[in-house]
Structure formats: structure tokens, C-alpha cells
Design an enzyme around this catalytic site. Structure first.
Site, PDB file in Angstrom:
ATOM      1  N   GLU A 180       1.333   2.714  -2.938  1.00 10.77           N
ATOM      2  CA  GLU A 180       1.616   2.362  -4.267  1.00 10.77           C
ATOM      3  C   GLU A 180       0.399   1.607  -5.050  1.00 10.77           C
ATOM      4  O   GLU A 180       0.125   1.997  -6.135  1.00 10.77           O
ATOM      5  CB  GLU A 180       2.905   1.690  -4.603  1.00 10.77           C
ATOM      6  CG  GLU A 180       3.321   1.403  -6.069  1.00 10.77           C
ATOM      7  CD  GLU A 180       3.568   2.689  -6.674  1.00 10.77           C
ATOM      8  OE1 GLU A 180       3.017   2.818  -7.930  1.00 10.77           O
ATOM      9  OE2 GLU A 180       4.106   3.758  -6.291  1.00 10.77           O
ATOM     10  N   GLU A 181      -0.185   0.463  -4.317  1.00 13.82           N
ATOM     11  CA  GLU A 181      -1.004  -0.390  -5.137  1.00 13.82           C
ATOM     12  C   GLU A 181      -2.309  -0.390  -4.548  1.00 13.82           C
ATOM     13  O   GLU A 181      -3.517  -0.981  -5.151  1.00 13.82           O
ATOM     14  CB  GLU A 181      -0.340  -1.973  -4.973  1.00 13.82           C
ATOM     15  CG  GLU A 181       1.025  -1.931  -5.427  1.00 13.82           C
ATOM     16  CD  GLU A 181       1.145  -1.427  -6.915  1.00 13.82           C
ATOM     17  OE1 GLU A 181       0.102  -1.079  -7.560  1.00 13.82           O
ATOM     18  OE2 GLU A 181       2.251  -1.361  -7.579  1.00 13.82           O
ATOM     19  N   SER A 600       5.241   1.897 -18.823  1.00  7.00           N
ATOM     20  CA  SER A 600       5.015   1.119 -17.660  1.00  7.00           C
ATOM     21  C   SER A 600       4.652  -0.290 -18.222  1.00  7.00           C
ATOM     22  O   SER A 600       5.201  -0.911 -18.675  1.00  7.00           O
ATOM     23  CB  SER A 600       4.096   1.891 -16.703  1.00  7.00           C
ATOM     24  OG  SER A 600       4.114   1.341 -15.620  1.00  7.00           O
ATOM     25  N   ASP A 675      13.893   6.081 -11.069  1.00 11.58           N
ATOM     26  CA  ASP A 675      12.592   5.344 -10.833  1.00 11.58           C
ATOM     27  C   ASP A 675      12.548   4.379  -9.614  1.00 11.58           C
ATOM     28  O   ASP A 675      13.257   3.699  -9.395  1.00 11.58           O
ATOM     29  CB  ASP A 675      12.142   4.697 -12.125  1.00 11.58           C
ATOM     30  CG  ASP A 675      10.653   4.325 -12.448  1.00 11.58           C
ATOM     31  OD1 ASP A 675      10.130   4.148 -11.317  1.00 11.58           O
ATOM     32  OD2 ASP A 675      10.260   4.091 -13.537  1.00 11.58           O
ATOM     33  N   HIS A 707       9.248   7.688 -12.059  1.00 14.54           N
ATOM     34  CA  HIS A 707       8.618   6.738 -13.132  1.00 14.54           C
ATOM     35  C   HIS A 707       7.802   7.687 -14.033  1.00 14.54           C
ATOM     36  O   HIS A 707       7.319   7.356 -15.168  1.00 14.54           O
ATOM     37  CB  HIS A 707       7.396   5.762 -12.527  1.00 14.54           C
ATOM     38  CG  HIS A 707       6.882   4.889 -13.257  1.00 14.54           C
ATOM     39  ND1 HIS A 707       7.536   3.945 -14.015  1.00 14.54           N
ATOM     40  CD2 HIS A 707       5.577   4.646 -13.450  1.00 14.54           C
ATOM     41  CE1 HIS A 707       6.838   3.078 -14.453  1.00 14.54           C
ATOM     42  NE2 HIS A 707       5.571   3.602 -14.327  1.00 14.54           N
TER      43      HIS A 707
END
Length: 735
Positions: A180-181, A600, A675, A707
Site C-alpha cells: 500500500e505505501e 482521500s 473501503d 476507496h
């Protein structure tokens, strides 16, 4: 009139949108994923013969695919890779000998040959995650049932990692925050000669469980998702080196501290070593470990530290291990992203020679040489031609465009511009840097792509994408609005770039503004590239479209990003306020009709902007907002905000919850109810606080959507709903 229905319909108004462009190992074929005219989200595999300049479809996703539903693991992986909306073929890999292409499709694996034949390699009810051909092409590997499977191409694959472990153990998969990051989707890595594999073992036992209710239209699925929220335990990640059959396994020494991130893993070009980037939890330091593949023993090769004490390290893939044992490396150590060369006897000699000549050199025990310089950051490594002694890279130019340059690996001479400054560009090259693939766009030109020689001379268009004839945007070209650009000053005098699109205006009338923002660290929103049809549709509806890049956004250097350090919801909110005050000073803007919108982090910004300055904005739209940063994941949140166990006051100040009752302007809250990124609890907590305090607001929730709330029907529903909300509150064009 350019409607939202047409914006989200097929064919896409931007024209063809090729993905995953690659060159065959012999350099003869270029392959890419091309979307269909009748379904903009479905991709097929196409090949271009560079010699004959002929295109042909290699794999038809509709004919070959089964259409069966993907597993939950693959759905979530796609969401994290930002391809959750796509159908058909979303990835592929060339065999090293150029004989064929590995194609994952609908949970199974296929090997497509250039003669048009396709062989199915797997046919199971389960999903083969993270499939790969080994470096030499002898093996195919994938993850199934939390274990890594390996088999000869065309033969039977078997699991090579242990059976019978706890359900919290996963082999061969990147953990949640890596996907994800950290932009790391891989969980295993083949050696260059196929003899060994580095495999990640992830233990999620310590990670907290979030009971995520994916609320759908005809029922609710409940998932106990391991989600490492800020200030809580991460997964424990270990690395093992083993033979292709799983034998001979040794553990890599990552150090005594288990609370670290495995940021990147690479094999040396000759397979003699493994390099692991070990990032500390505070994300202020990266140790590059050099690992012995036989024993797993490691040493710290070098350490990269944050450019200043109140900053963090931005991870990148902008590095390359070179054949002489040196490393081409990207760093922000001088305040801007630049390339350096580390290690190797040749570099040491060049450093000594530069020192003798009085030339500027950055040292770390005499082993570093800086190759690029200046206040315009480099942003991506495109390719390396070791034989020619050059590397190609992407860098900002005048803040608003990206250009491609070529420079020498020995640091001599000036960088050479390879692209047209009238466009903003990105590029990629094959491993041998024989050809350059350039994608470019401009304010009035949708994305184009072409092949070029390494010096930038165009060889052939891949997608010229001229807006004429039957191009889907051609009917709307007459109404196309060219953006205007400018700057305003932040409170500290820093210039902030803005972009504005104006509708057709009558003298003496004032117009409403749709003030769009993201605001968080990372994305640069104001560029001189193609902005897409959505903004044009908003302008076509009679609104001024305005975007401002606040401090904290990327591609302006360390000092421009730093104000967000442990202070989210501060400087960026004040910068956007400066944008609103600028708009109110314009005689063609209706100062009572400035609406702010974001998704977001942008949704979080909407809330913080309405809370900070009641009455400044006419209305706000908050899409999928983070409302309390303790609900978001460790790697992203702690990078900027620190650990909430250590700095709780920073989190309290950044939260959108305590001041939610101060929101006095019309608010529309939007969130997908499934989400898994910004979990729905962010909105449900906000909803509860505002309802319990009798604070009015409106909301639109989307059952079954994550999302990303978009699609040919849902997209128009979202945007028509936004503008109905605005008109209902008087934010409408003049009569």
C-alpha cells in the site's frame, strides 16, 4: 455539452491508454496492454514488430479468460496496486529467451508464444498470486494458499515453503504496508542464474485486527483484516534464501531489531550478493545490507539518512547495481533529489581525480560522487547504458513539466535534454538501454507515446493520439479550455503554483469556483500535462476550475515538503486559504460561491479547511476522508506524523474529529462502504460526532465500493450528485 456520462463512458476521451510497455529480450518486439474502444477498462496483450512496424493482438482477454470471480487476496492486491478497476490482462512477463510471455488471467497462468499459440499452465479453483518466470526462464513460480509454489515451465508446480504453519504466516507475499505505501509488491526474488530464491516470510500475529464490514447492495461480508494502524505493531518480516525446490534454506541476518521495514531486495548482477534496504520504523534511516547468499550473513554496506532532523526518507526505485560493483543511487541529501555513484574502484579513482582538479564532490569515506545537481529535482531513473557510460533520467523543469535527460556515469559534461519542453514527459527503457519509450502530454494534447533512440530521436509513434477525425475527444475539441497558470505566495513567501480553467464568461458577471485539491505529501496536481476530460466537463457546466499545489507536495525539494512534518492539517490548509483569498480578489469570481472538493487526503483537507475558516468556502465535498490519523496505517502516517505513542499531541491537533462541530458551511460526505484503505470507520466516527451534536451535513455512501468509487454508471452518479448538492446550496453559475 460534455456530460459526466460521456466522461466516464467508452471509448475513453483521452484516447488509447497503453500500459505495461516492454521490449522483448532480443529487442525486436514491443509489447503493451491496450484497452478496448468499447470497454475502456478491459486490456488485451498486443505486440509491435519493430522491424516490420506491424501490430497484432497476442492475447485476447475475452476469448481466453474464464470470467470467474477473483479471490479476495487478489482483489485487495489490485486495489493496492491501483488497478482495481481494470479487467482482462493487467500484467505480464517476457521469458528471458524471448520465446513467449507469461500472462496471468482470471486467476490462472498462460504462456503465450509469438506464433499465436497459448498454453495454459495452471487450472485451479484457487488464485495464483504474484506469478513470475525465473530469471533464466526455467521455472514458473507463484503464491497459493499462503505458500510459494515453484515448478518447471510446462511441468507440475509444488509448494517449496513449509506446510502446517499458523494462518498468520504468509510466504512469498509483500505485507500490507509494503504493497500500500512502499511501492513494493514483490515477496520473492529469483537469482540471476535461477539457482536460488530470496523468499519473504511474514508473520501477522502481532498486527491488530480490524473487522471490516464490506457493506454491499445485497448483503454484508465481514472481513477480519490485519491492519497495522499508526502506533500499533507491524508484521514481522523475515527473509530466507533457498533452492528452487525449497532445500538449502538459510535465514538472512536483518539485525536484532524486528521493528523495521524491508524496503527493497535486489540481487547483485552476478548473483554474488543480495542487497537489502532496511528502513527504521521512524523512516529516518536506510541501511543497505550486503548479504552472503550462501550463509545469510550481512554487513552494512552504507547508510542513508534523512536530509534534515525534522524530515523523513522518501523511498524510491531510482537505483541500479552496476557490473563493476558500484551503485547508481538517488538521494535527497543535498535538499533535492539527485543521483550519486557509490563504491567500486573506478568511482574511487574518479573521486580522487575530481578532488585533484578542485571539482565539487560529495564524500562518504571517499566513496560517493554526485552526478546531478541543482534546485530542479530528478524524479526517476529511466535506464542505464554501462557500455556507453551513460544513464537516462527524468527531472522537473520550471516546476510544471517533467523532462528526460541523459548524463554520464563518470560525472563529466552537462546533462543532455532528450525531450520537447513543450510537453511534460515520462519514459522507460529496456534493460540494455537500446530504445527509449516516451509518453508525453500537454494542456491541449492527450497522452502520446513513441519509440526513440537513446539520444531521443523518435523512431516510431506507438500512439500519436492526435485529436482529429474519429478520436473520441474530437467532437468536444471546440469547447476545450486551455489552462492558465500562475503563482501566489505562501505565508513564508514560498511561491505556490496554481492552475485555472475558465468557462465562457460574459462581461460583468461573476462565476462560481470548483476549487479542487489533494494537499497531502506526494502528488503534484498542477502540471502542464493533459488534465483529462473531467475538469473540462466541470468548466462546461459553467464553473471555474481551480487547483493549487500547497507546501508538502512533491517535486519541489525537501524544504517544500517539510512543513507537513508532524503537522498535517496545518500549513497545507493555510496555503489553500491563500488560494481562496486570491480567488475572491478576482473581479470575475463570485466570492460567495467558492466550493472546495477533495478525495482521500483531499477529503481530509476539505474537513480541515471548513473547520479552520467557517464562511470562507460556500460548500465542501469530502470524499473518503481520513478523519483521525490513528486509524490510518503505520508506514504512511508515521513517516510524516511520528508515532502517536510518542507525539499524541500532534495527532490530536491533526485530527478532523475534535473540530467537526465547527463546520458551519454545507458539507457533502462521500465514502465507499467496502473501503479497505481509508476504512469506513473514518467516516462513521465523523457521522456520529456530527449527528450527536446536531451539526447538519449531507452524505452519499456507496455499498460495495472500495476507496475507488468510479465506473461508467457510478462515476456519473458521484459527479451529478456533487453538482446537485452545490446547486441546492446556491453554488451555481449566473443566469
Amino acid at each position: 455539452m460534455l456530460t459526466f456520462e460521456r466522461v466516464f463512458g467508452s471509448p475513453g476521451l483521452d484516447g488509447p491508454a497503453p500500459r505495461q510497455v516492454k521490449l522483448s529480450p532480443d529487442g525486436r518486439f514491443l509489447t503493451l496492454l491496450r484497452n478496448r474502444a468499447d470497454d475502456r477498462d478491459r486490456y488485451d496483450l498486443w505486440g509491435y514488430d519493430i522491424e516490420t512496424r506491424e501490430w497484432r493482438m497476442l492475447v485476447d482477454s475475452e476469448k481466453l479468460g474464464s470470467g470467474r470471480e477473483l479471490s479476495e487476496d487478489e482483489k485487495m492486491q489490485r486495489e493496492r496496486a491501483r488497478v482495481g478497476s481494470l479487467k482482462g490482462i493487467i500484467s505480464y512477463q517476457w521469458a528471458s529467451d524471448g520465446s513467449g510471455v507469461l500472462v496471468p488471467l482470471d486467476g490462472d497462468l498462460f504462456l503465450a508464444k509469438l506464433d499465436g499459440t497459448v498454453t495454459q499452465l495452471t487450472d485451479t479453483e484457487g488464485t495464483e498470486l504474484n506469478p513470475k518466470l525465473s530469471s533464466k526462464g526455467a521455472y514458473v513460480s507463484f503464491v497459493r494458499d499462503r505458500r510459494l509454489w515453484v515448478g518447471p515451465v510446462g511441468g507440475e508446480a509444488k509448494p517449496i515453503t513449509p506446510a502446517g504453519e499458523a494462518e498468520t504466516i504468509r510466504w512469498g507475499e509483500a505485507e500490507f504496508v509494503a504493497q500500500e505505501e512502499m511501492a513494493r509488491l514483490q515477496g520473492y526474488w529469483w537469482s540471476p542464474d535461477d539457482s536460488r530464491i530470496v523468499v519473504q516470510r511474514t508473520d501477522e500475529a502481532a498486527v491488530g485486527v480490524v473487522t471490516r464490514a464490506a457493506i454491499g447492495a445485497k448483503g454484508t461480508k465481514v472481513f477480519d483484516q490485519r491492519y497495522p494502524a499508526a502506533g500499533t505493531d507491524n508484521a514481522v518480516v523475515e527473509l530466507f534464501v533457498m533452492n528452487p525446490d525449497g532445500s538449502g534454506s538459510v535465514k538472512i541476518d536483518l539485525g536484532l531489531d524486528l521493528d523495521i521495514y524491508v524496503a527493497r531486495v535486489d540481487w547483485a548482477p552476478d548473483g554474488s550478493a543480495i542487497y537489502v534496504q532496511r528502513q527504521d520504523r521512524a523512516q529516518t534511516k536506510i541501511d543497505v545490507l550486503k548479504v552472503d547468499p550462501v550463509t545469510g550473513a550481512s554487513t552494512v554496506w552504507f547508510t542513508e539518512t534523512a536530509a534534515r532532523p525534522d524530515y523523513w526518507i522518501n523511498l524510491s526505485d531510482n537505483y541500479r547495481f552496476l557490473k563493476d560493483g558500484s551503485l547508481l543511487w538517488w538521494s535527497e541529501r543535498d535538499g533535492y533529489g539527485h543521483f550519486y555513484r557509490f563504491g567500486g574502484s573506478k568511482v574511487a579513482a574518479e573521486v580522487l581525480a575530481a578532488e585533484a582538479a578542485g571539482e565539487p564532490v560529495i564524500y562518504n569515506n571517499g566513496r560517493w560522487q554526485q552526478l546531478t545537481r541543482g534546485t530542479t529535482p530528478t524524479t526517476a531513473l529511466v535506464g542505464v547504458d554501462e557500455a556507453a557510460g551513460t544513464f537516462t533520467y527524468q527531472a522537473t523543469r520550471d516546476v510544471l513539466t517533467q523532462q528526460i535527460y541523459r548524463a554520464r556515469l563518470d560525472g563529466t559534461g552537462e546533462p543532455e535534454l532528450l525531450t520537447d519542453p513543450a510537453f511534460t514527459n515520462s519514459a522507460s527503457m529496456d534493460g540494455a538501454a537500446r530504445l527509449l519509450y516516451v509518453t508525453r502530454s500537454g494542456p491541449n494534447q492527450p497522452p502520446q507515446s513513441y519509440l526513440a533512440t537513446p539520444d531521443g530521436n523518435r523512431v516510431a509513434w506507438i500512439e500519436e493520439n492526435r485529436v482529429e477525425g474519429e478520436h473520441p475527444y474530437a467532437p468536444f475539441l471546440a469547447g476545450h479550455v486551455t489552462p492558465e497558470y500562475g503563482t501566489i505566495a505562501a505565508e513564508d513567501g514560498t511561491p505556490l503554483h496554481w492552475m485555472m480553467l475558465k468557462p465562457k464568461m460574459e462581461p460583468g458577471k461573476r462565476y462560481p469556483v470548483f476549487f479542487s485539491h489533494y494537499g497531502g505529501p506526494g502528488p503534484q496536481m498542477v502540471t502542464k500535462g493533459w488534465g483529462g476530460a473531467l475538469a473540462q466537463s466541470i468548466v462546461d457546466s459553467g464553473y471555474i476550475y481551480f487547483v493549487l499545489d500547497n507546501r508538502g507536495s512533491a517535486n519541489r525539494g525537501v524544504d517544500f515538503e517539510q512543513p507537513l512534518y508532524r503537522a498535517m492539517g496545518g500549513a497545507e490548509v493555510r496555503d489553500q486559504k491563500a488560494g481562496a483569498l486570491f480567488l475572491k480578489s478576482l473581479d470575475y469570481v463570485d466570492p460567495a460561491k467558492i466550493a472546495t472538493y477533495g478525495w482521500s487526503y483531499g477529503g481530509y483537507m476539505t474537513l480541515k479547511m471548513l473547520e479552520a475558516d467557517p464562511g470562507l468556502y460556500a460548500a465542501g465535498i469530502a470524499g473518503a476522508p481520513v478523519t483521525r490519523w490513528e486509524l490510518y496505517d503505520t508506514h504512511y502516517t508515521e513517516r510524516y506524523m511520528g508515532d502517536p505513542r510518542e507525539v499524541p499531541e500532534a495527532y490530536e491537533k491533526a485530527s478532523a474529529i475534535p473540530d467537526a462541530t465547527k463546520i458551519a458551511d454545507p458539507l457533502l460526505l462521500i465514502h465507499g462502504m467496502a473501503d479497505d484503505n481509508v476504512i469506513f470507520e473514518n467516516s462513521s466516527e465523523l457521522i456520529s460526532v456530527m449527528q450527536e451534536s446536531n451539526t447538519p451535513f449531507e452524505m452519499m455512501l456507496y455499498p460495495g465500493y472500495t476507496h475507488r468509487v468510479s465506473g461508467p454508471k457510478i462515476g456519473p452518479h458521484v459527479w451529478n450528485g456533487i453538482f446537485r448538492f452545490l446547486r441546492a446550496h446556491g453554488v451555481a453559475p449566473p443566469e
